[in-house]
Motif scaffolding. Structure first.
Motif, PDB file in Angstrom:
ATOM      1  N   PHE A 130      92.092  34.641  -5.936  1.00 45.46           N
ATOM      2  CA  PHE A 130      93.732  34.558  -4.771  1.00 45.46           C
ATOM      3  C   PHE A 130      94.921  34.363  -5.967  1.00 45.46           C
ATOM      4  N   GLY A 131      94.467  33.141  -6.721  1.00 42.60           N
ATOM      5  CA  GLY A 131      95.357  33.357  -7.476  1.00 42.60           C
ATOM      6  C   GLY A 131      95.790  34.017  -8.531  1.00 42.60           C
ATOM      7  N   GLN A 132      94.967  34.484  -8.703  1.00 43.30           N
ATOM      8  CA  GLN A 132      94.970  35.793  -9.565  1.00 43.30           C
ATOM      9  C   GLN A 132      95.907  37.198  -9.680  1.00 43.30           C
ATOM     10  N   VAL A 133      95.187  37.408  -8.406  1.00 48.09           N
ATOM     11  CA  VAL A 133      96.247  38.459  -7.560  1.00 48.09           C
ATOM     12  C   VAL A 133      97.375  37.774  -6.974  1.00 48.09           C
ATOM     13  N   SER A 157      89.156  40.241  -4.287  1.00 44.38           N
ATOM     14  CA  SER A 157      89.633  38.599  -3.126  1.00 44.38           C
ATOM     15  C   SER A 157      89.291  39.863  -1.554  1.00 44.38           C
ATOM     16  N   LYS A 158      89.253  41.274  -1.590  1.00 43.15           N
ATOM     17  CA  LYS A 158      88.927  41.743  -0.294  1.00 43.15           C
ATOM     18  C   LYS A 158      87.532  41.363  -0.445  1.00 43.15           C
ATOM     19  N   ARG A 159      86.672  41.851  -1.198  1.00 43.57           N
ATOM     20  CA  ARG A 159      85.719  41.128  -0.927  1.00 43.57           C
ATOM     21  C   ARG A 159      84.949  39.574  -0.195  1.00 43.57           C
ATOM     22  N   LEU A 160      85.934  39.148  -0.714  1.00 44.81           N
ATOM     23  CA  LEU A 160      85.763  37.785  -0.138  1.00 44.81           C
ATOM     24  C   LEU A 160      86.746  37.382   1.053  1.00 44.81           C
ATOM     25  N   MET A 161      87.930  37.852   1.437  1.00 40.81           N
ATOM     26  CA  MET A 161      87.663  38.005   2.505  1.00 40.81           C
ATOM     27  C   MET A 161      86.957  38.722   4.270  1.00 40.81           C
ATOM     28  N   GLY A 162      86.235  39.616   3.273  1.00 43.38           N
ATOM     29  CA  GLY A 162      84.759  40.434   4.340  1.00 43.38           C
ATOM     30  C   GLY A 162      83.999  38.849   4.361  1.00 43.38           C
ATOM     31  N   VAL A 163      83.833  38.244   3.304  1.00 40.99           N
ATOM     32  CA  VAL A 163      83.109  37.301   3.698  1.00 40.99           C
ATOM     33  C   VAL A 163      83.225  36.566   5.090  1.00 40.99           C
ATOM     34  N   ARG A 191      96.375  32.230   3.670  1.00 43.57           N
ATOM     35  CA  ARG A 191      97.789  32.082   4.205  1.00 43.57           C
ATOM     36  C   ARG A 191      98.674  32.395   3.369  1.00 43.57           C
ATOM     37  N   ASN A 192      98.281  31.586   1.586  1.00 46.22           N
ATOM     38  CA  ASN A 192      99.775  31.733   0.711  1.00 46.22           C
ATOM     39  C   ASN A 192      98.988  33.179   0.477  1.00 46.22           C
ATOM     40  N   LEU A 193      98.312  33.840   0.131  1.00 47.94           N
ATOM     41  CA  LEU A 193      97.555  35.469   0.298  1.00 47.94           C
ATOM     42  C   LEU A 193      98.994  36.340   1.095  1.00 47.94           C
ATOM     43  N   GLN A 194      98.868  36.415   2.666  1.00 41.70           N
ATOM     44  CA  GLN A 194      99.723  36.945   2.849  1.00 41.70           C
ATOM     45  C   GLN A 194     101.487  36.614   2.614  1.00 41.70           C
ATOM     46  N   MET A 195     101.423  35.298   3.122  1.00 44.56           N
ATOM     47  CA  MET A 195     102.789  35.261   3.122  1.00 44.56           C
ATOM     48  C   MET A 195     103.760  34.900   1.618  1.00 44.56           C
ATOM     49  N   PHE A 196     102.472  34.607   0.860  1.00 35.33           N
ATOM     50  CA  PHE A 196     104.287  33.864  -0.469  1.00 35.33           C
ATOM     51  C   PHE A 196     103.688  34.790  -1.506  1.00 35.33           C
ATOM     52  N   TYR A 197     102.333  35.530  -1.187  1.00 36.68           N
ATOM     53  CA  TYR A 197     102.052  36.279  -1.980  1.00 36.68           C
ATOM     54  C   TYR A 197     102.141  37.784  -1.903  1.00 36.68           C
ATOM     55  N   GLU A 198     102.902  37.588  -0.513  1.00 37.29           N
ATOM     56  CA  GLU A 198     102.733  39.020  -0.087  1.00 37.29           C
ATOM     57  C   GLU A 198     102.108  40.222  -0.008  1.00 37.29           C
TER      58      GLU A 198
END
Length: 234
Positions: A130-133, A157-163, A191-198
């Motif tokens: 997620f940090g690399q995204v 990251s999408k794969r990990l979200m799927g996990v 939360r960071n992936l959604q709110m801060f990385y948008e």
């Protein structure tokens, strides 16, 4: 009164109350983990703001506690055998605090190890990917013409979200009915992936409804709400 003079970090960030746990942090996802944990378990602590944007984590004082130069880090004046203990790495700190207080970690041996495996899943996979995204989508890396790095990290990251989505099928929390350090470790990164990385355009959060609802539940806990501003940025 506890003597923390053996820890050089206390010269730059003096302890007002050396008898309680000292937290050196910033409310990034990794920092929020430990602040939220401390708020959840009710253990007294003193937060110290480490301004990573000003390279304070690379000062000799901070490196004396964490040679890897990353927040968060702690000093517990009441460590094992009553001796002060310094610790870095957020996952290790979560496990230490859970075992110290007997909170947010199951006592059943099998469930205990199952919980820790999800903490390590966050440490080894969710956080780094997620940090690399964030870097390649939101920050300096977005200027790179070659989008293969972004595509690689977004896909993973999408794969990990799927996990997580599969794990949360029929569960309120990662371990079921009980909130644990597995949740504390992981929700700040989602939360960071959604709110801060948008990052919705490259992740597609609507594809992970259980995960997003779980993140919302965790984020709304009183301890979490407080942790988002601990230490206060000033």
């Amino acid at each position: 009164m506890a003597d923390l003079s053996a820890f050089p970090i206390t010269k730059r960030w003096p302890a007002s109350n050396p008898d309680i746990l000292q937290l050196y942090s910033l409310p990034t996802p990794n920092g929020v983990k430990v602040s939220a944990m401390l708020e959840e378990i009710g253990l007294p602590y003193e937060p110290h703001l480490v301004k990573i944007g000003e390279d304070e984590s690379w000062t000799p004082e901070f490196l004396s506690l964490n040679p890897n130069g990353k927040i968060p880090a702690i000093i517990d004046p009441n460590g094992p055998d009553g001796k002060p203990l310094g610790l870095f790495e957020s996952g290790a700190i979560l496990i230490y605090l859970a075992e110290k207080t007997g909170k947010l970690l199951p006592t059943d041996p099998a469930q205990r190890y199952e919980t820790m495996q999800w903490v390590f899943f966050q440490m080894a996979a969710v956080g780094p990917m997620f940090g690399q995204v964030g870097f390649f989508y939101r920050y300096a890396g977005r200027e790179w013409e070659d989008k293969r790095p972004l595509n690689r990290y977004a896909t993973e990251s999408k794969r990990l979200m799927g996990v997580l989505e599969a794990r949360l099928d029929g569960r309120q929390w990662i371990m079921g009915d009980e909130y644990t350090i597995a949740d504390v470790a992981t929700f700040p990164w989602v939360r960071n992936l959604q709110m801060f990385y948008e990052a919705d355009p490259v992740i597609g959060f609507k594809s992970f409804p259980r995960t997003m609802e779980w993140m919302k539940r965790a984020s709304e806990r009183p301890a979490s709400v407080k942790a988002f501003d601990i230490p206060a940025r000033g």
